[in-house]
Write a protein that holds these residues in place. Structure first.
Motif, PDB file in Angstrom:
ATOM      1  N   MET A   1      81.234  23.977  41.141  1.00 52.46           N
ATOM      2  CA  MET A   1      79.991  24.545  41.627  1.00 52.46           C
ATOM      3  C   MET A   1      78.828  24.153  40.730  1.00 52.46           C
ATOM      4  SD  MET A   1      78.805  26.412  43.985  1.00 52.46           S
ATOM      5  CE  MET A   1      77.484  27.466  44.415  1.00 52.46           C
ATOM      6  N   GLY A   2      79.071  24.091  39.420  1.00 51.98           N
ATOM      7  CA  GLY A   2      78.018  23.729  38.479  1.00 51.98           C
ATOM      8  C   GLY A   2      77.525  22.307  38.689  1.00 51.98           C
ATOM      9  N   ARG A   3      78.444  21.406  39.008  1.00 50.48           N
ATOM     10  CA  ARG A   3      78.045  20.018  39.240  1.00 50.48           C
ATOM     11  C   ARG A   3      77.203  19.899  40.507  1.00 50.48           C
ATOM     12  NH1 ARG A   3      80.385  16.135  36.189  1.00 50.48           N
ATOM     13  NH2 ARG A   3      80.179  14.547  37.795  1.00 50.48           N
ATOM     14  N   PHE A   4      77.512  20.720  41.501  1.00 52.41           N
ATOM     15  CA  PHE A   4      76.738  20.710  42.740  1.00 52.41           C
ATOM     16  C   PHE A   4      75.298  21.156  42.479  1.00 52.41           C
ATOM     17  CE2 PHE A   4      75.188  23.016  46.517  1.00 52.41           C
ATOM     18  CZ  PHE A   4      75.161  21.954  47.414  1.00 52.41           C
ATOM     19  N   ILE A   5      75.138  22.248  41.761  1.00 53.38           N
ATOM     20  CA  ILE A   5      73.797  22.750  41.436  1.00 53.38           C
ATOM     21  C   ILE A   5      73.050  21.743  40.575  1.00 53.38           C
ATOM     22  CG2 ILE A   5      72.526  24.565  40.211  1.00 53.38           C
ATOM     23  CD1 ILE A   5      74.700  26.505  41.176  1.00 53.38           C
ATOM     24  N   GLN A   6      73.752  21.149  39.620  1.00 56.31           N
ATOM     25  CA  GLN A   6      73.135  20.131  38.772  1.00 56.31           C
ATOM     26  C   GLN A   6      72.680  18.946  39.622  1.00 56.31           C
ATOM     27  OE1 GLN A   6      75.791  18.469  35.880  1.00 56.31           O
ATOM     28  NE2 GLN A   6      74.149  17.491  34.735  1.00 56.31           N
ATOM     29  N   LEU A   8      71.801  19.040  42.789  1.00 50.56           N
ATOM     30  CA  LEU A   8      70.615  19.445  43.552  1.00 50.56           C
ATOM     31  C   LEU A   8      69.354  19.411  42.700  1.00 50.56           C
ATOM     32  CD1 LEU A   8      71.814  22.435  45.756  1.00 50.56           C
ATOM     33  CD2 LEU A   8      71.115  20.178  46.501  1.00 50.56           C
ATOM     34  N   VAL A   9      69.465  19.882  41.467  1.00 48.65           N
ATOM     35  CA  VAL A   9      68.309  19.872  40.564  1.00 48.65           C
ATOM     36  C   VAL A   9      67.853  18.440  40.310  1.00 48.65           C
ATOM     37  CG1 VAL A   9      67.553  20.383  38.208  1.00 48.65           C
ATOM     38  CG2 VAL A   9      68.843  22.087  39.496  1.00 48.65           C
TER      39      VAL A   9
END
Length: 70
Positions: A1-6, A8-9
């Motif tokens: 999940m963290g890689r997905f948010i990263q 997107l940013v």
């Protein structure tokens, strides 16, 4: 999940910088490009706010209809 948010940013930052550089080339200066970005972001914020308000209103109406038994 963290890689997905990263991701997107990074995507949003890249799009922002590409738009800023495009406006810099078309407007001729970073000051004009910044002003155009401000106008663009202001319109986007207004439209997003209106959509969120309408969604909240319709959700409230749907919940009231469910509570009333309609």
């Amino acid at each position: 999940m963290g890689r997905f948010i990263q991701g997107l940013v990074v995507l949003f930052a890249a799009v922002f910088l590409i738009l800023l550089l495009f406006f810099r080339i078309t407007e001729g200066s970073f000051a004009e490009a910044g002003a155009r970005m401000d106008r663009l972001m202001g319109v986007a914020a207004e439209e997003t706010g209106e959509a969120a308000n309408e969604m909240a209103r319709e959700t409230d109406e749907a919940i009231r209809d469910l509570n009333d038994g309609d």
